[in-house]
Write a protein that holds these residues in place. Structure first.
Motif, short mmCIF file in Angstrom:
data_model
loop_
_atom_site.label_atom_id
_atom_site.label_comp_id
_atom_site.label_asym_id
_atom_site.label_seq_id
_atom_site.Cartn_x
_atom_site.Cartn_y
_atom_site.Cartn_z
N ALA A 235 40.81 42.63 30.48
CA ALA A 235 41.42 41.30 30.86
C ALA A 235 40.72 40.35 31.63
O ALA A 235 40.44 39.23 31.70
CB ALA A 235 42.95 41.49 31.07
N VAL A 236 40.20 41.21 32.83
CA VAL A 236 39.46 40.24 33.80
C VAL A 236 38.30 39.63 33.19
O VAL A 236 38.20 38.58 33.40
CB VAL A 236 38.88 41.32 34.99
N GLY A 237 37.42 40.14 32.29
CA GLY A 237 36.56 39.62 31.52
C GLY A 237 36.96 38.52 30.74
O GLY A 237 36.27 37.37 30.69
N ASP A 238 37.96 38.62 29.96
CA ASP A 238 38.57 37.70 29.06
C ASP A 238 38.92 36.51 30.01
O ASP A 238 38.77 35.34 29.40
CB ASP A 238 39.87 38.24 28.44
N ILE A 239 39.55 36.64 30.84
CA ILE A 239 39.94 35.48 31.85
C ILE A 239 38.68 34.33 32.05
O ILE A 239 38.55 33.26 31.91
CB ILE A 239 40.63 35.76 32.96
N ILE A 240 37.67 35.24 33.01
CA ILE A 240 36.28 34.71 33.31
C ILE A 240 35.71 33.88 32.08
O ILE A 240 35.20 32.90 32.08
CB ILE A 240 35.69 35.62 33.99
N ALA A 241 35.60 34.80 30.91
CA ALA A 241 34.88 34.14 29.85
C ALA A 241 35.65 32.91 29.23
O ALA A 241 34.82 32.10 28.64
CB ALA A 241 34.81 35.29 28.59
N ALA A 242 36.92 32.71 29.42
CA ALA A 242 37.74 31.56 29.13
C ALA A 242 37.27 30.28 29.92
O ALA A 242 37.54 29.19 29.69
CB ALA A 242 39.21 31.71 29.01
N GLY A 243 36.58 30.56 31.05
CA GLY A 243 36.05 29.34 31.65
C GLY A 243 37.06 28.99 33.12
O GLY A 243 36.93 28.06 33.58
N ILE A 244 37.92 30.29 33.03
CA ILE A 244 38.79 29.96 34.28
C ILE A 244 38.29 30.60 35.23
O ILE A 244 37.78 31.58 35.46
CB ILE A 244 40.32 30.39 33.89
N ILE A 245 38.22 29.83 36.63
CA ILE A 245 37.92 30.60 37.77
C ILE A 245 39.20 30.62 38.63
O ILE A 245 39.40 29.79 39.41
CB ILE A 245 36.82 29.70 38.42
N PRO A 246 39.82 31.92 38.56
CA PRO A 246 40.96 32.01 39.70
C PRO A 246 40.56 31.82 40.97
O PRO A 246 39.45 32.37 41.32
CB PRO A 246 41.33 33.25 39.24
N ALA A 247 41.40 31.56 41.82
CA ALA A 247 41.32 31.57 43.21
C ALA A 247 41.03 33.03 44.15
O ALA A 247 40.72 33.48 44.87
CB ALA A 247 42.26 31.06 43.83
N GLY A 248 42.00 33.77 43.31
CA GLY A 248 41.93 35.37 43.35
C GLY A 248 42.13 36.15 42.09
O GLY A 248 42.85 35.68 41.16
N LEU A 249 41.57 37.22 41.87
CA LEU A 249 41.75 38.05 40.69
C LEU A 249 41.60 39.54 41.03
O LEU A 249 40.52 40.17 41.10
CB LEU A 249 40.80 37.61 39.54
N GLU A 250 42.73 40.16 41.42
CA GLU A 250 42.66 41.39 41.91
C GLU A 250 43.20 42.59 41.14
O GLU A 250 44.10 42.16 40.47
CB GLU A 250 43.56 41.52 43.26
N MET A 251 42.86 43.66 41.13
CA MET A 251 43.50 44.78 40.35
C MET A 251 43.94 45.93 41.43
O MET A 251 43.12 46.29 42.38
CB MET A 251 42.37 45.19 39.50
#
Lengths: 484, 484
Positions: A235-251
């Motif tokens: 899912a992490v890869g999917d978010i980034i691949a969609a061109g979204i740059i979250p301010a934070g993405l933690e697991m």
């Protein structure tokens, strides 16, 4: 030079309480945040002006005494571990915010200013300093530069190196260097980047000019639960691949979730194998739109439940769990060993699965809590130092994890530095020629190798003993000795 | 070694057309984009494989022959100016795009790939490579790394150093280094940043891994006209202070506007003293909102007219004028000298006004066209090389501008590098100790100083002759000689 004489000479230009030499006074400086390694320094000095630091360095340069610099001592890789025959140079009294220019959005600081204190000082201008290590209440900007610290928000806003403009640095022989500029670029080799993350081995920083950012209009966080760690990684890869740059993405994984929830009651789902915390920030409408897109992606990636913080209080509660994860794990295990490695994002699933297998092989629990968006892992290996052999097994397990990071194209450190802890793994990461180059660069700055010697860059001899000359592509080349 | 014998040894491992030694064949390599300086190289080699480059370097290392690397030769500071007793190493045949990973959003390239060719090759994935120097049709990624190139969009997306992840580098003695990683951070000193902008003086790059970005949903540009250059400068600060980070924020003054308008008919207002071009990009709604905010700010800052491009064709027309500004100025003056300095944004008004005064003092016209958002100036000094004394007056005027940049806290180079052109100004920018450090760092990589010697970092001797030992804070200290 004898300790006694050195103390006398230091006292000639430092106040009495700035020179510590009694065993009892030296105790608090025996280790930094990595308490597994301890060493009493010969002398601790706590100067408060640049000329005093200059005199300390000149004295050490002249007498050949090594110097280890220390900020708040929150480092997690033993970078500030003292030397028994050396001086520990505490920068704790360099606490002044020298200048804030809200229009140019910069602040000039002494190195002992706490990370969080910067944002507090400029909040009234609607500004903040972006890099936010978990230790931000305590850690200092000087230490942040020395370790090139990251934090939850470095996915979007970069590491320390991306958020500083200028440094004022003392060389080992006491000369002043001014590095960088308030412009975008500097002439000559990029000394600013070279100093950043150099772990006190090239020079002593006395001033730092940082960039400030306008506080975003709105920040919002989505929490997604997964029944499988691998799916969360995807899912992490999917978010980034969609061109979204979250301010934070933690697991966080099951063990970390449970520990954190028991500790701070953040509202985490206890039935999940993993959760992701995804923060979006920016203009109001932009955040609304991105939240929707992230929702869709997470559901498609197999999230079993989603929750968006209803207000800022809940948002902070979600983060409180994440930020308290380390101490929370400390409550469920007598000891833990915090690792720090970085991998290409697409390898997340594979690496997490392998760590799981290693955990069973070594019979040691692992809690994972980390900066998923930038592939910066923090596996916490749980052990009991009182059980014979467990520490050794833990260290071996940890080494395996770091070698795995290198194997998949990543590196043995994310934001914690190499310090003393990971010096052997440097032999796996780098070829002899590359290590020689590192030594040569140190020599270019500090030709007597008095600044924090023995940290960060292993000698080839050490690598040979560690048995790690089986480096990149099997090139077992043991070249001519470095020049020192 | 004699030229003849060297040619013979080079021909033993290079194809006949890869070794040039006749005066006629050498001619095209006499200068790079800065044609004011010319020098015929002894030999030009044009290898096409890494082992061939390795052999060239080993031969030169062994025989003590200096090596100057060259990409497309579009550099504007003479960084690729050959040496009469040296080999010019053209990397023009390293044109392969080795790997594109659209999911990880990276591409691995040979150094001779043209900047624009990267974006073209990944366009089908909705991606692009952000740094876009004006010469992007011709310049190569290897040259971009060597000069740490910028471009119109580096205000938002950073310089080359912020857009690359890994380098494969040959040292002067032919060893291979792998620098950086696909992760966010690397262990050890930051060699990636150190190599970037090092102008061919530390190593020869054979592979580059770049970051790719998703193409923004929408881009839109606003053109604002001002009746005063200073007001336009203030407006730049106002936009940034409002927390807006435009994708590009460019400024042109009367002379540049007129030249560009006559040349490409971009639709610029000919009655303005200055125009600003402000591009916003991102999600659709976000751009709409920001355009509105920028409008308001520009009007408040005193813009006399505003135009937002009605469609993408008009947007590109607005930019075409900006991108053609240099050749356009070439049409109105027999010769021009393109400067490149960076200043803190808030000094824009002051510096532009001083340049105007200097222009009158030196009786030489100046066209200003530059990256206002990041304070990166490009004054074009207009002169006629055939008029006795004009070139000398131009160079003196140019030097004054660069010293002014340093004086206001900026630097003598933005994106064009130091090369041969600005080597004297390095004496103004740096203290002797800092220059020694630069030399020591070079020595750490290239202890025989065979890679592009005489560029970028002046010897202390040169600085003394230039009379610029009156450096920072008047410290006239002439220290011990550097180690070579």
């Amino acid at each position: 030079m004898q300790k006694q004489e050195l103390v006398k000479r230091l006292q000639s230009f430092l106040l009495p309480d700035a020179v510590l030499f009694d065993l009892e006074d030296l105790k608090p400086y025996e280790s930094d945040g990595l308490t597994a390694y301890q060493q009493t320094p010969m002398i601790v000095v706590i100067p408060e002006t640049e000329p005093q630091v200059q005199q300390v360095l000149q004295l050490c340069y002249e007498t050949g005494v090594p110097v280890v610099a220390r900020g708040a001592g929150t480092g997690l890789s033993g970078g500030a571990l003292p030397l028994g025959d050396g001086i520990l140079l505490s920068m704790a009294r360099f606490k002044k915010i020298l200048h804030v220019d809200p229009l140019a959005r910069i602040a000039r600081l002494q190195p002992g200013v706490r990370n969080l204190a910067i944002s507090e000082a400029v909040a009234s201008h609607g500004l903040y300093y972006a890099p936010d290590p978990s230790s931000q209440i305590a850690c200092t900007i000087g230490g942040n530069v020395a370790e090139n610290s990251g934090g939850v928000h470095c996915l979007k806003y970069g590491l320390t190196v991306h958020n500083i403009l200028r440094l004022r640095v003392l060389t080992m022989d006491g000369d002043v260097l001014e590095i960088g500029s308030e412009g975008l670029d500097s002439a000559g080799y990029d000394l600013l980047a070279l100093m950043t993350g150099s772990e006190g081995m090239l020079g002593i920083i006395t001033e730092i000019t940082v960039k400030l950012l306008p506080k975003p209009e709105r920040a919002q966080v989505v929490m997604a639960a997964f029944d499988d760690v691998g799916k969360a990684g995807e899912a992490v890869g999917d978010i980034i691949a969609a061109g979204i740059i979250p301010a934070g993405l933690e697991m966080m994984d099951r063990l970390a979730i449970k520990a954190a929830e028991d500790f701070v009651h953040a509202g985490y789902p206890l039935d999940a194998e993993a959760i992701l915390l995804c923060e979006l920030d920016g203009a109001n409408e932009e955040v609304s739109e991105e939240i929707q897109r992230v929702h869709d992606i997470l559901l498609k990636s197999g999230a079993i439940s989603l929750r968006t913080a209803v207000d800022d209080a809940e948002r902070l509660k979600f983060w409180a769990g994440r930020k308290a994860a380390f101490p929370a794990v400390g409550r469920i295990s007598p000891d833990y060993y915090c690792m720090d490695g970085t991998i290409p994002r697409k390898q997340l699933s594979r690496v997490l699965t392998t760590i799981q297998a290693l955990s069973e092989e070594y019979q040691l629990g692992v809690a994972n809590v980390f900066h998923a968006g930038d592939g910066n892992l923090h596996p916490l290996i749980l052990y009991d130092a009182n059980k014979p052999g467990e520490l050794a097994r833990t260290e071996e397990f940890g080494g395996k994890i770091l070698e795995l990071c290198v194997e998949v194209g990543g590196t043995i450190t994310g934001e914690h530095g190499v310090g003393f802890e990971k010096i052997n793994q440097m032999c796996s990461q780098f070829k002899p020629k590359e290590l020689i180059l590192f030594h040569n660069i140190k020599y270019a700055w500090d030709e007597k190798t008095l600044l924090n010697p023995g940290k960060a860059v292993p000698t080839l001899h050490r690598c040979a003993e560690f048995g790690a000359m089986h480096v990149h592509h099997g090139q077992i080349k043991f070249p001519e000795l470095p020049r020192f």
